[in-house]
Structures are given as structure tokens and as C-alpha cells.
Design an enzyme around this catalytic site. Structure first.
Site, PDB file in Angstrom:
ATOM      1  N   ASP A  13       3.245  -0.196  -6.720  1.00 43.95           N
ATOM      2  CA  ASP A  13       2.000   0.503  -6.454  1.00 43.95           C
ATOM      3  C   ASP A  13       1.846   1.595  -7.503  1.00 43.95           C
ATOM      4  OD1 ASP A  13       3.651   2.596  -5.697  1.00 43.95           O
ATOM      5  OD2 ASP A  13       3.073   2.563  -3.580  1.00 43.95           O
ATOM      6  N   ARG A  54      -3.421   6.089   6.035  1.00 48.03           N
ATOM      7  CA  ARG A  54      -3.124   7.034   4.953  1.00 48.03           C
ATOM      8  C   ARG A  54      -4.390   7.258   4.134  1.00 48.03           C
ATOM      9  NH1 ARG A  54       1.647   7.024   0.338  1.00 48.03           N
ATOM     10  NH2 ARG A  54       0.820   4.987  -0.241  1.00 48.03           N
TER      11      ARG A  54
END
Length: 551
Positions: free
Chosen positions: A464, A183
């Protein structure tokens, strides 16, 4: 203070590069030297990066400007909707163009940052895919970005190992590791340690170029390929930009069109109205869309931040059976399966507990969440910890059976999902306990982030950037719209500042004075205060936060 002023406030001059790496007159590496970087920054890799910057760099500010223009219209009262000018694409009969065999079964994926131990553990977990993350779970210091590319290069070659200093435990790859997907960073994030024509380049372009160049040949030789997750898209025009990047690289390296494969996260409210169009623009390269649920909740708040009738309640009340999130999940499945693409479910952010009793409660929560996704027709799901992989795998095994996915579930019997459902207000309380929890979560996450750690266990959840964004934007929106808590207290800047001071003390008590004093909690509290009491919503906390990262 505007969002741009907040970012500028924390900006600092960059160190000179302590290196003799090859650079051109236009491409310059200005980051400090990282051990082993010469294996990454060779002539071929830098030549590719320079070519990509020359071809595609100038378009990125235009794409970001279009985001701002759309947001301004929404701020002025317009609501997001499906695009009338692309109706023919939504109504047309077409499909994506091919899916590699090793991407047809993605029933459980694990995600995490690109540190060496994490990569080994994730690739060895009982999952089908590991998404190595340069975005929301990584605080992108130059050292971590470069070391992450080195680590992935070693993993692809099977040469990766790690020995823990404190225990001496040795980690190596198993025989049959999970499929690797990288990613890259979103278009809004720059890599300030690499400049092209004197300007910082898009972080995602850097991540893509380095990972592709160093790994495509070995991946293809193993029967896999260069696979990517693309985050934070807000429109099909941005998807078109990525399609052009992929086509450019495939042609440059004499690869068959469609060799590069991607999965796009649908984690912004604008993008949910353009899923068909995103799939269409990327139809040669795309294989799936993913419900990035936490960022999607954040984007719902951010996109509708001026709409007082769509203020969300406590974060804990916004679950996947909430009407607007249920509609989002079902529409993604229906859209993907109509086009032959996989529909990936969202993240289970819970992490295993220390006691058997607590762990059973956690596993039951994960089980309920994953059963809902599998029952809806998702082809796979995300977990944040290897300890949850078996639970998720068992559930999706039950639904998928001997097959590889659930592409046969078309949801054609569903009534059309309209814009009103995707924008539906969410019921629930705004509690003082919820606000204080938001403060403690965001405070601890921001502190960890500016210390260089983007993936942090806090109160039993693997937090996160997305979950921290929800925490701080919820409070910002409550302040802006003068909402009251369930106990009658009006949410004001003064109330927030008072609670922030009190919760700073609570965090010190929880962590201990030694950890607190060695950390950067006061600096984190200062940034948290500024972005939460700013009259203009700061788009991403990682933008001013990036300027506080150690180089």
C-alpha cells in the site's frame, strides 16, 4: 523544486459537477456524477458536513503548520523527545472511559479498500474486525470514494452483494460478519471534489461525516456503533481536534458522550512520544492504539531525514526485532494497558503463494511475526489477506486463551523506554539488489495508484502507500547523505536515474509489453524521478499523485 511546487505542477482544474444535488452557498460538490450518489448526498448528510466544516475546517491548516514547525526544529538538529509540559499526564493515574463489548476482542483484524467484493470477503473472513480503508490502501478517485460510502452503507444494512463479471460468482454476507471499522483519510489529504467557502475540504472530515451519518443508527441498533480508525496523527493536539469533532457530532445527534469510538494508529515518529497524551485527549472515545509499522518506518526516515547518523538500511533488514521498532512496540503495549486501552499489532503484508511449498514458507514467516507480537503482549494483529487469517488466529488464540485480550500484561517489569531507544540507528546493509527492488516496487505501486488502485500485490506482498513510501524515501535519503552501497557504488541522483531506466525495462519484461504499454509506467517513472531527486523531501507521494488520478 519544493514539495509544494511538485504538487502544484500536477494540479489540474476540476470538472463541473454533473448533478442537481443539494448544495449550499458555502458547501459545493464539484465532482462528476457517480451512480447512486443521491443515496449518500442527501440534505441531512450535507448539512452535517457543512456544519463540521464551519466548526473545524479552519483549524486544520494550523495543525499542519505546527507539524512543519516541529519538523524544521528536527531538521535543524533537535531530536524528538517526550514533552516536559505534559509530564503530569504521563505520570497521572487515569484510564480511558469505556469499551464496547464488540471491541474487546480484536485478536485478528483484516484491512483493505472499500470496493464491494473486498468488503464482503473481508467481513466474511475468519477475523474479528474488518478495517474498511479510505486511506493508504485506496487511491481516492471521486468515484471510488463515493462508491465506497455506498458499499459500506449497504454492508451495514446487510444488503450488499456482488457478482463477478468474468466468472459469474456471486458474493453475499455471512450470518455473523466481522465488526466494521472505517479508516478515514489523514489530515494532510484533501478532498478536492468538495469545497467549503471555495476551498477543498479535509478528506478525513468528508469520510467521517458520510460514514457516521448514514450508518450510526443502524450500527447502534445492531449492538455495535460508529467506529473509526484515525491515521497519521503527529501530536496530541491533533487528537484533541478529533475529540472535539466527535463531541460536536454526539451532541448534535443527542448521543451519549463516548458513543463514537476510535482507534488511533501510532504510525509517525512524533506520535510515539505522545501516546499517553493522545489517549488522554481522546479518553471518552478511544479504545486502542495500533502499531502502524510500515508508516512508522517511513516516518522514521522522513522525520530524521537530515540526520546522517540515522539512515536506514535495506527495507528488508528493518524488522520488528530491530531495536527501535521493538522499543516502539513494547512502549505502545505498556502505555495502552496502563490506561485500559487495547494495543494492536502491525500488518502482515505477505500474501499466500500459488504452490504448497512456497505457501508454507510464507505461513512460517507470518507465524514468527505474529508470535513475537502476541508474546510481547499485543491484543491483536493485522493481516492483508483472508488466507493468513487462520494462521494469525491460531497464534493469538494460543496466547489469549479463553479471554478476550491481553490487558493483564502490563510490562511493568520492563525498564523505562527512553528516547534514545526509540531513535536508535538501525544496522544493516544497503545493497544494490535492495535499491533495485525498492525502485521496482515503488514504480509499480505509483503506476497502480495513479490508475486508481491503492492496494497492489507485488512480489508476494500486499503493498500500500506506506510500503511504497519507504521504498522511495530510503533512496532519497541515501542520495542526500551520499551513502554507498555494499558493493562500493556511491548513491547519487545519476545512479538512481540510471537504475530507474533499467528497472523500467525489467518491469516491462516481467509484466509483458501489452500490460506495460497499456499502463502509465512512464508517467509513474516521471513522478518517481521527481520526488526522489528533489532536494526537499516530498512529505507524501500521494499528494502529487492525487493530482494525476482520474477524477
Amino acid at each position: 523544486m519544493t514539495a509544494e511546487q511538485l504538487v502544484a505542477k500536477y494540479a489540474k482544474s476540476q470538472p463541473s459537477a454533473d448533478t442537481e444535488l443539494p448544495t449550499s452557498a458555502e458547501l459545493a460538490l464539484i465532482g462528476p456524477k457517480v451512480p447512486g450518489q443521491e443515496t449518500i448526498f442527501n440534505d441531512g448528510a450535507l448539512s452535517l458536513l457543512a456544519a463540521l466544516c464551519e466548526e473545524f475546517n479552519e483549524e486544520v491548516p494550523e495543525l499542519l503548520s505546527k507539524r512543519k514547525q516541529k519538523q524544521q526544529r528536527i531538521d535543524n538538529g533537535e531530536l524528538p523527545d517526550f514533552l516536559p509540559e505534559t509530564r503530569a499526564i504521563r505520570d497521572g493515574e487515569w484510564s480511558i472511559r469505556g469499551m464496547p463489548e464488540d471491541l474487546t476482542d480484536r485478536r485478528v483484524e483484516i484491512t483493505g479498500p472499500v470496493d464491494r467484493k473486498m468488503i464482503i470477503n473481508a467481513l466474511n473472513a475468519n477475523v474479528k474486525v474488518f478495517m474498511a480503508d479510505f486511506e493508504d490502501s485506496l487511491a481516492p478517485s471521486w468515484e471510488k470514494v463515493v462508491q465506497g460510502q455506498i458499499n459500506l452503507r449497504d454492508a451495514v444494512r446487510g444488503d450488499i452483494s456482488f457478482t463477478a463479471e468474468n466468472t459469474g460468482k456471486h458474493y453475499t454476507l455471512d450470518e455473523d460478519p466481522a465488526v466494521l471499522i472505517c479508516r478515514v483519510r489523514g489530515l494532510h489529504l484533501k478532498e478536492k471534489h468538495v469545497e467549503f467557502k471555495g476551498e477543498a475540504i479535509p478528506g478525513g472530515l468528508f469520510d467521517f461525516a458520510m460514514y457516521f451519518y448514514h450508518n450510526y443508527h443502524q450500527l447502534l441498533a445492531k449492538g455495535s456503533g460508529p467506529y473509526f480508525y484515525i491515521p497519521k496523527l503527529e501530536s496530541h493536539v491533533e487528537a484533541r481536534w478529533w475529540a472535539k469533532v466527535f463531541a460536536f457530532v454526539e451532541e448534535r445527534f443527542c448521543l451519549k458522550p463516548g458513543t463514537i469510538k476510535c482507534t488511533c494508529l501510532i504510525e509517525t515518529l512524533p506520535a510515539v512520544f505522545e501516546m499517553d497524551e493522545i489517549l488522554y485527549e481522546l479518553r471518552s472515545n478511544i479504545v486502542a492504539l495500533n502499531c502502524g509499522r510500515w508508516d512508522y518506518i517511513f516516518s522514521y526516515i522522513k522525520t530524521l531525514n537530515k540526520h546522517a547518523d540515522r539512515v536506514l538500511p535495506d527495507r528488508q533488514a528493518v524488522t520488528m526485532d530491530t531495536p527501535f521498532l521493538s522499543a516502539y512496540s513494547r512502549l505502545l503495549i505498556k502505555t495502552c494497558h496502563k490506561r485500559g486501552a487495547l494495543a494492536m499489532g502491525g500488518m502482515a503484508a505477505l500474501i499466500p503463494a500459488k504452490t504448497a511449498e512456497e505457501n508454507e514458507i510464507i505461513l512460517q514467516k507470518v507465524k514468527g511475526d505474529k508470535e513475537l507480537e502476541a508474546r510481547n503482549g499485543h491484543d491483536g494483529t493485522w493481516v492483508a489477506h483472508p488466507g493468513l487469517a487462520d494462521t494469525a488466529m491460531t497464534i493469538f488464540n494460543d496466547y489469549i486463551g479463553t479471554g478476550t485480550n491481553q490487558l493483564h500484561i502490563t510490562r511493568d517489569v520492563d525498564a523505562p523506554i527512553l528516547a534514545d531507544e526509540l531513535l536508535a540507528p538501525c544496522a544493516g546493509e544497503r545493497t544494490e539488489a535492495g535499491m533495485r527492488l525498492n525502485i521496482r516496487i515503488a514504480l509499480q505501486y505509483i503506476e497502480a495508484w495513479i490508475q486508481g488502485n491503492g492496494c497492489v500485490p507485488i512480489y508476494g506482498l500486499m503493498e500500500d502507500a506506506a510500503t511504497a513510501e519507504i521504498s522511495r524515501t530510503s533512496i532519497w535519503q541515501w542520495i542526500q547523505h551520499e551513502k554507498s552501497l555494499s558493493n562500493g557504488k556511491l548513491v547519487t541522483k545519476a545512479l538512481f536515474k540510471s537504475m530507474l531506466s533499467e528497472e523500467l525495462g525489467t518491469v516491462e519484461q516481467e509484466l509483458g509489453s501489452e500490460r506495460f504499454n497499456q499502463g502509465k509506467f512512464n508517467q509513474a517513472a516521471g513522478l518517481f524521478d521527481e520526488i526522489t531527486t528533489s532536494d526537499e523531501l516530498v512529505d507524501f507521494l500521494t499528494l502529487p499523485g492525487y493530482e494525476l488520478l482520474t477524477a
